[in-house]
Design a protein around this motif. Sequence first.
Motif, PDB file in Angstrom:
ATOM      1  N   THR A 105      12.444  -2.889 -23.500  1.00  0.00           N
ATOM      2  CA  THR A 105      11.495  -3.961 -23.805  1.00  0.00           C
ATOM      3  C   THR A 105      11.916  -5.267 -23.135  1.00  0.00           C
ATOM      4  O   THR A 105      11.087  -5.986 -22.561  1.00  0.00           O
ATOM      5  CB  THR A 105      11.392  -4.151 -25.328  1.00  0.00           C
ATOM      6  OG1 THR A 105      10.884  -2.948 -25.920  1.00  0.00           O
ATOM      7  CG2 THR A 105      10.465  -5.312 -25.672  1.00  0.00           C
ATOM      8  N   GLU A 106      13.214  -5.566 -23.186  1.00  0.00           N
ATOM      9  CA  GLU A 106      13.701  -6.795 -22.562  1.00  0.00           C
ATOM     10  C   GLU A 106      13.553  -6.748 -21.049  1.00  0.00           C
ATOM     11  O   GLU A 106      13.190  -7.744 -20.413  1.00  0.00           O
ATOM     12  CB  GLU A 106      15.161  -7.026 -22.952  1.00  0.00           C
ATOM     13  CG  GLU A 106      15.371  -7.403 -24.412  1.00  0.00           C
ATOM     14  CD  GLU A 106      16.812  -7.786 -24.689  1.00  0.00           C
ATOM     15  OE1 GLU A 106      17.302  -8.729 -24.039  1.00  0.00           O
ATOM     16  OE2 GLU A 106      17.450  -7.135 -25.534  1.00  0.00           O
ATOM     17  N   HIS A 107      13.853  -5.609 -20.446  1.00  0.00           N
ATOM     18  CA  HIS A 107      13.704  -5.490 -18.993  1.00  0.00           C
ATOM     19  C   HIS A 107      12.240  -5.630 -18.593  1.00  0.00           C
ATOM     20  O   HIS A 107      11.926  -6.283 -17.586  1.00  0.00           O
ATOM     21  CB  HIS A 107      14.258  -4.146 -18.513  1.00  0.00           C
ATOM     22  CG  HIS A 107      15.739  -4.131 -18.321  1.00  0.00           C
ATOM     23  ND1 HIS A 107      16.346  -4.664 -17.200  1.00  0.00           N
ATOM     24  CD2 HIS A 107      16.741  -3.659 -19.103  1.00  0.00           C
ATOM     25  CE1 HIS A 107      17.661  -4.510 -17.297  1.00  0.00           C
ATOM     26  NE2 HIS A 107      17.928  -3.897 -18.440  1.00  0.00           N
ATOM     27  N   ALA A 108      11.345  -5.032 -19.368  1.00  0.00           N
ATOM     28  CA  ALA A 108       9.922  -5.130 -19.054  1.00  0.00           C
ATOM     29  C   ALA A 108       9.429  -6.568 -19.184  1.00  0.00           C
ATOM     30  O   ALA A 108       8.559  -7.018 -18.419  1.00  0.00           O
ATOM     31  CB  ALA A 108       9.125  -4.210 -19.966  1.00  0.00           C
ATOM     32  N   ALA A 109       9.976  -7.308 -20.157  1.00  0.00           N
ATOM     33  CA  ALA A 109       9.571  -8.700 -20.345  1.00  0.00           C
ATOM     34  C   ALA A 109      10.122  -9.597 -19.248  1.00  0.00           C
ATOM     35  O   ALA A 109       9.520 -10.628 -18.903  1.00  0.00           O
ATOM     36  CB  ALA A 109      10.034  -9.201 -21.714  1.00  0.00           C
ATOM     37  N   ALA A 110      11.271  -9.215 -18.689  1.00  0.00           N
ATOM     38  CA  ALA A 110      11.913 -10.046 -17.663  1.00  0.00           C
ATOM     39  C   ALA A 110      11.234  -9.924 -16.311  1.00  0.00           C
ATOM     40  O   ALA A 110      11.318 -10.838 -15.485  1.00  0.00           O
ATOM     41  CB  ALA A 110      13.390  -9.668 -17.544  1.00  0.00           C
ATOM     42  N   SER A 111      10.587  -8.789 -16.071  1.00  0.00           N
ATOM     43  CA  SER A 111       9.915  -8.584 -14.787  1.00  0.00           C
ATOM     44  C   SER A 111       8.855  -7.506 -14.962  1.00  0.00           C
ATOM     45  O   SER A 111       9.046  -6.546 -15.716  1.00  0.00           O
ATOM     46  CB  SER A 111      10.917  -8.154 -13.709  1.00  0.00           C
ATOM     47  OG  SER A 111      10.265  -7.751 -12.526  1.00  0.00           O
ATOM     48  N   ASP A 112       7.752  -7.664 -14.265  1.00  0.00           N
ATOM     49  CA  ASP A 112       6.709  -6.649 -14.345  1.00  0.00           C
ATOM     50  C   ASP A 112       6.881  -5.572 -13.275  1.00  0.00           C
ATOM     51  O   ASP A 112       6.023  -4.700 -13.118  1.00  0.00           O
ATOM     52  CB  ASP A 112       5.321  -7.282 -14.234  1.00  0.00           C
ATOM     53  CG  ASP A 112       5.133  -8.081 -12.945  1.00  0.00           C
ATOM     54  OD1 ASP A 112       6.043  -8.076 -12.094  1.00  0.00           O
ATOM     55  OD2 ASP A 112       4.063  -8.717 -12.811  1.00  0.00           O
ATOM     56  N   GLU A 113       7.994  -5.598 -12.546  1.00  0.00           N
ATOM     57  CA  GLU A 113       8.252  -4.579 -11.529  1.00  0.00           C
ATOM     58  C   GLU A 113       8.740  -3.291 -12.189  1.00  0.00           C
ATOM     59  O   GLU A 113       9.711  -3.288 -12.944  1.00  0.00           O
ATOM     60  CB  GLU A 113       9.288  -5.059 -10.515  1.00  0.00           C
ATOM     61  CG  GLU A 113       9.534  -4.042  -9.406  1.00  0.00           C
ATOM     62  CD  GLU A 113      10.480  -4.540  -8.339  1.00  0.00           C
ATOM     63  OE1 GLU A 113      10.933  -3.715  -7.518  1.00  0.00           O
ATOM     64  OE2 GLU A 113      10.771  -5.751  -8.316  1.00  0.00           O
ATOM     65  N   GLU A 114       8.082  -2.185 -11.897  1.00  0.00           N
ATOM     66  CA  GLU A 114       8.440  -0.876 -12.460  1.00  0.00           C
ATOM     67  C   GLU A 114       9.163  -0.085 -11.383  1.00  0.00           C
ATOM     68  O   GLU A 114       8.551   0.590 -10.555  1.00  0.00           O
ATOM     69  CB  GLU A 114       7.182  -0.129 -12.916  1.00  0.00           C
ATOM     70  CG  GLU A 114       7.448   1.277 -13.435  1.00  0.00           C
ATOM     71  CD  GLU A 114       7.662   1.344 -14.941  1.00  0.00           C
ATOM     72  OE1 GLU A 114       7.948   2.439 -15.439  1.00  0.00           O
ATOM     73  OE2 GLU A 114       7.535   0.300 -15.600  1.00  0.00           O
ATOM     74  N   THR A 115      10.483  -0.172 -11.357  1.00  0.00           N
ATOM     75  CA  THR A 115      11.250   0.603 -10.383  1.00  0.00           C
ATOM     76  C   THR A 115      11.348   2.056 -10.829  1.00  0.00           C
ATOM     77  O   THR A 115      11.063   2.403 -11.983  1.00  0.00           O
ATOM     78  CB  THR A 115      12.667   0.038 -10.233  1.00  0.00           C
ATOM     79  OG1 THR A 115      13.389   0.280 -11.456  1.00  0.00           O
ATOM     80  CG2 THR A 115      12.648  -1.455  -9.951  1.00  0.00           C
ATOM     81  N   VAL A 116      11.774   2.918  -9.916  1.00  0.00           N
ATOM     82  CA  VAL A 116      11.974   4.327 -10.280  1.00  0.00           C
ATOM     83  C   VAL A 116      13.066   4.458 -11.331  1.00  0.00           C
ATOM     84  O   VAL A 116      13.037   5.381 -12.163  1.00  0.00           O
ATOM     85  CB  VAL A 116      12.313   5.174  -9.043  1.00  0.00           C
ATOM     86  CG1 VAL A 116      11.137   5.229  -8.084  1.00  0.00           C
ATOM     87  CG2 VAL A 116      13.578   4.684  -8.336  1.00  0.00           C
ATOM     88  N   PHE A 117      14.011   3.536 -11.334  1.00  0.00           N
ATOM     89  CA  PHE A 117      15.101   3.601 -12.304  1.00  0.00           C
ATOM     90  C   PHE A 117      14.610   3.281 -13.715  1.00  0.00           C
ATOM     91  O   PHE A 117      15.020   3.928 -14.677  1.00  0.00           O
ATOM     92  CB  PHE A 117      16.229   2.648 -11.894  1.00  0.00           C
ATOM     93  CG  PHE A 117      16.750   2.888 -10.512  1.00  0.00           C
ATOM     94  CD1 PHE A 117      17.396   4.069 -10.194  1.00  0.00           C
ATOM     95  CD2 PHE A 117      16.564   1.947  -9.508  1.00  0.00           C
ATOM     96  CE1 PHE A 117      17.866   4.309  -8.917  1.00  0.00           C
ATOM     97  CE2 PHE A 117      17.034   2.172  -8.229  1.00  0.00           C
ATOM     98  CZ  PHE A 117      17.683   3.354  -7.926  1.00  0.00           C
ATOM     99  N   LEU A 118      13.729   2.292 -13.827  1.00  0.00           N
ATOM    100  CA  LEU A 118      13.175   1.963 -15.145  1.00  0.00           C
ATOM    101  C   LEU A 118      12.322   3.120 -15.661  1.00  0.00           C
ATOM    102  O   LEU A 118      12.407   3.495 -16.840  1.00  0.00           O
ATOM    103  CB  LEU A 118      12.343   0.687 -15.055  1.00  0.00           C
ATOM    104  CG  LEU A 118      11.677   0.233 -16.360  1.00  0.00           C
ATOM    105  CD1 LEU A 118      12.710  -0.018 -17.454  1.00  0.00           C
ATOM    106  CD2 LEU A 118      10.825  -1.017 -16.127  1.00  0.00           C
ATOM    107  N   ALA A 119      11.511   3.708 -14.793  1.00  0.00           N
ATOM    108  CA  ALA A 119      10.686   4.841 -15.208  1.00  0.00           C
ATOM    109  C   ALA A 119      11.544   6.001 -15.695  1.00  0.00           C
ATOM    110  O   ALA A 119      11.237   6.644 -16.715  1.00  0.00           O
ATOM    111  CB  ALA A 119       9.799   5.291 -14.051  1.00  0.00           C
TER     112      ALA A 119
END
Length: 435
Positions: A301-315
């Motif tokens: 949730t914090e990473h998603a709030a910090a940036s709207d970039e969806e890297t392959v690592f986040l997925a």
Amino acid sequence: MTPKTLAPYIGDRPPTLEELDRELGKTAAEHPATCTLREIGRSREGRPMTMLTMPGGPSHVLVIGAPHPNEPIGLAVIPALARYLAEHPQAREEVSWHLAGCADPDGVAANQDWWATTWPPTLEDYHRGLYRPVAAAQPEWTFPAPAFGATLPETRALMRVIDDVRPALTVSLHGSDSGGVWAMASRAEPALPQVMADLAARYGLRVEETPSDCIGLPSFGAGAYLLAPPAVTETDGPHGGGDDREWEPAGSSSAHYTARHGGLGLFPEVPMWASAPTRLSPQKSIGILKDARCVLGDLITEHAAASDEETVFLASAKEIRSITPLMIRQIRENPEAGRDQDLVLLVPARAAGMLLRHGDQLLAAAPDCERLQALRAKTEAVLLSWCHRAERALRPQPMPLARTAGYQAEMVLAMAGLHPAASTGTPGPEARDDR
């Protein structure tokens, strides 16, 4: 304990993609009357997929390296088998060999830094560097199934090979992090448990009685399991049913596709580290997984709030988090089989490691962003805590590659000797892994 048969053919660490291509090319150049090296396809990012073929007997055997890109031991097996088979014509008298060097070149390119210098890595170095694609981006698990048709270019390349040569045996060289050796197969192969036990004893490895991936699957001998049948109805993906949605597989695999032609599909698993038996009660395991799910949920949730970039690592981190409720359910339904599982400690670390790689990718584009810096430090602290916990419990010990890759290479040779040419009649049963 390393038998001498294949040790001279195995390096000190798994090769990188460039090294693998160079080694296969060298074998083909040195044995032009025996070997043919050809490109069978291209990855999504345009990397070549190559296969070395050695014609011989009527039985065709296909061996696939790196079906998962964070499992690199098979990358050492492929060139070792190539050299051994080229130099031992008796191994080709009954079998024609097809060695597909790497099933997922793009995934390997995103992983290989952690094995390019030191083998085996520490738990920390491994989790800092690993990349495990989401199921729908794994060439091994995007073969067609009744409820899945989104095959990848790499998968289609392997499908063409299987359709063309109709292998009696396809061996996909999977690997695990720690523990012992085990295998999954598309059908019950009576000889497999004894072959596995004999080779494990020769190489000083233990047979894993109930690996986490096999909880609830039928067993046909110690360490040998039947893959579950493929899904026949379409379901939502791991993010489609709310926060508690369990992980679900994508398509089927090389084993299922081989079974369509009457052949045997085999996944022989071998660990990177020798480890101590884990002592985790079902209740403690469930508690660890619940806590990890909460921690990962907050971090995501914090990473998603910090940036709207969806890297392959986040997925991938999101998908791995969705494995935890599946593991919890399996432990509740099978408490005896679910106790003492090392993946209870390791799966959360995988997600934390890929969240760290996600943060590093964002920081590379915005190195002065204090919010990203603080979030990276928080994620790194979680990863280190979980790696240290796993190290204390598992006490992982390095094993030479000649021992682990040697075991897997000899498993291929032993199983290839058991199988006549695949039938051109009724296709065999299909199957799919439950994890």
